[in-house]
Every structure is written in structure tokens, then in C-alpha cells.
Design an enzyme around this catalytic site. Structure first.
Site, short mmCIF file in Angstrom:
data_model
loop_
_atom_site.label_atom_id
_atom_site.label_comp_id
_atom_site.label_asym_id
_atom_site.label_seq_id
_atom_site.Cartn_x
_atom_site.Cartn_y
_atom_site.Cartn_z
N GLY A 47 0.86 -1.16 0.13
CA GLY A 47 0.20 -0.13 0.07
C GLY A 47 0.85 1.20 -0.12
O GLY A 47 2.11 1.11 0.37
N GLN B 250 2.98 9.92 1.22
CA GLN B 250 4.31 9.48 1.24
C GLN B 250 5.20 9.70 0.30
O GLN B 250 6.37 9.42 0.17
CB GLN B 250 4.05 7.77 1.52
N CYS C 266 6.14 0.18 7.63
CA CYS C 266 5.71 1.29 6.92
C CYS C 266 6.73 1.92 5.99
O CYS C 266 8.09 1.92 6.57
CB CYS C 266 5.17 2.41 7.59
N LEU C 267 6.52 2.30 4.76
CA LEU C 267 7.60 2.62 3.86
C LEU C 267 8.18 3.87 4.22
O LEU C 267 9.10 4.47 3.80
CB LEU C 267 7.15 2.57 2.56
N HIS D 17 -4.23 1.35 7.80
CA HIS D 17 -2.97 1.89 7.72
C HIS D 17 -2.80 3.24 6.75
O HIS D 17 -2.29 4.08 6.88
CB HIS D 17 -1.74 0.78 7.15
N GLU D 18 -3.40 2.78 5.47
CA GLU D 18 -3.28 3.76 4.66
C GLU D 18 -4.19 4.90 4.70
O GLU D 18 -3.89 6.02 4.53
CB GLU D 18 -3.57 3.23 3.02
N HIS E 57 -2.60 7.35 7.01
CA HIS E 57 -1.73 8.21 6.50
C HIS E 57 -2.32 9.60 5.93
O HIS E 57 -1.85 10.63 6.08
CB HIS E 57 -1.11 7.64 5.26
ZN ZN Z 1 2.80 3.45 5.66
#
Ligand code: ZN
Length: 185
Positions: A46, A51, A97-98, A139-140, A143
Site C-alpha cells: 500500500g 508518502q 511502513c515505507l 494503515h493507508e 496516512h
Molecule cells: Zn505507511
């Protein structure tokens, strides 16, 4: 199409609410294509627009479940309803998380959600998700509210995360480039 650098925790855009999309134009299409490409290269399941430094309410996801069914899509101006609860299993319910590369911590989430969002054409759709896909959506969605999963950790996991984040000592406003810098978390 282009892979875009991924913002790391501490960058302002990650910590403030994203704005709703109101132009369903070609620049939105390019943004979404770039998000898919960046997510694939990272690799991740995701990715939310903040991000990659864009403060708009857009996330993409691409995840294959245990039965090899592929769940891939884009959610624009999403709403999320949470349902139910399940016993927390810290060994299984682990997130990364990226935007916080290299870290993973256990976090309790709702086992089921209903996502209501617009697609790239501006058409409304609804999807019920369970298990890991429900986690990805939560999670997304977070963000887009300016929240990282790290902000939701509690107790010993929060303490451990605070310690590990400070050890990472990411410079302010830093980014990493998928395929060049880190291995994904
Ligand atoms: Zn994330």
C-alpha cells in the site's frame, strides 16, 4: 510514469491531514500511476500520496491473499468504517511502513472494515475487507489523516518504537528512493 522518492517520518506532509481531491484530471492519473509504480518497486502492499510528498487523499494498494486472489486498487477521498474486534496476537499482527524503513511493530487493528471511496473516474465504490486487507486499508487511511502506525502503538511497543526511531536518527525532510536505497521494511 516515474518512481518517486518516499518521504520519511518527520517530514511535515506525513503528519498533517491530506486534502480531498476535486480535480479528476490527467495529473491525478499520473499521480496514481506513479504511486503504483513506486509501491511496486519499494516493494509495498500500500502507498498513500503524502508518502511521496503529495498532500491529497489518495492511496493505492496491491496485495495477494492466501488463495492467490489479487486485491489491487485506488481509493480517493476515502471513508472507512471499522467493525468488530479480535484477540491481539503480537506475533502475527505486525506492521511496517515505507515511511519508517527498517522498523516493524505489533499493532492491534479492527478485523473488518468497509471502505467507501472514489475511483480514478470519480465513481463511488464500496468494499468490505477482512484480515490483512482490512489492516492495509486502516494503515493507508491513517496516512491521509496525518497518522503513522507508529503514532498508534501502545505500551511496551510504543517504548520500543520510540527508542528505535531515535536510533535511526533520520535527518529532517529526508526521502529514500525505491530500488536505490533501503530494502523495504
Ligand atoms: Zn505507511
Amino acid at each position: 510514469m516515474a518512481i518517486r522518492p518516499i518521504q520519511i517520518k518527520g517530514t511535515e506532509v506525513l503528519h498533517q491531514p491530506a486534502k480531498p481531491v476535486d480535480n479528476f484530471d490527467q495529473s491525478l492519473e499520473v499521480l496514481v500511476q506513479d504511486m503504483f509504480e513506486t509501491m511496486e518497486k519499494a516493494p509495498g502492499v500500500g502507498l498513500a500520496a503524502p508518502q511521496i510528498g503529495v498532500g491529497l487523499q489518495v492511496f493505492v494498494y496491491d496485495w495477494e491473499d492466501d488463495e492467490q486472489a489479487r486485491h489491487r486498487g485506488v481509493a480517493i477521498n476515502p471513508e472507512l468504517e471499522l467493525f468488530g474486534s479480535e484477540k491481539f496476537n503480537p506475533e502475527e499482527h505486525v506492521e511496517g511502513c515505507l515511511s519508517a524503513p527498517g522498523l516493524r511493530f505489533p499493532l492491534q487493528r479492527s478485523p473488518m472494515v468497509r471502505l467507501t471511496a472514489l475511483d480514478l473516474q470519480g465513481n463511488k465504490y464500496t468494499e468490505i475487507a477482512k484480515g490483512w486487507l482490512a489492516r492495509i486499508f486502516q494503515h493507508e487511511f491513517d496516512h491521509l489523516q496525518g497518522l503513522l502506525y507508529l503514532d498508534r502503538l501502545e505500551g511496551e511497543y510504543k517504548e520500543q518504537a520510540d527508542k528505535e526511531v531515535s536510533e535511526q536518527d533520520w535527518p529532517k525532510d529526508s526521502v529514500w528512493m525505491p530500488g536505490v536505497d533501503y530494502d523495504a521494511p
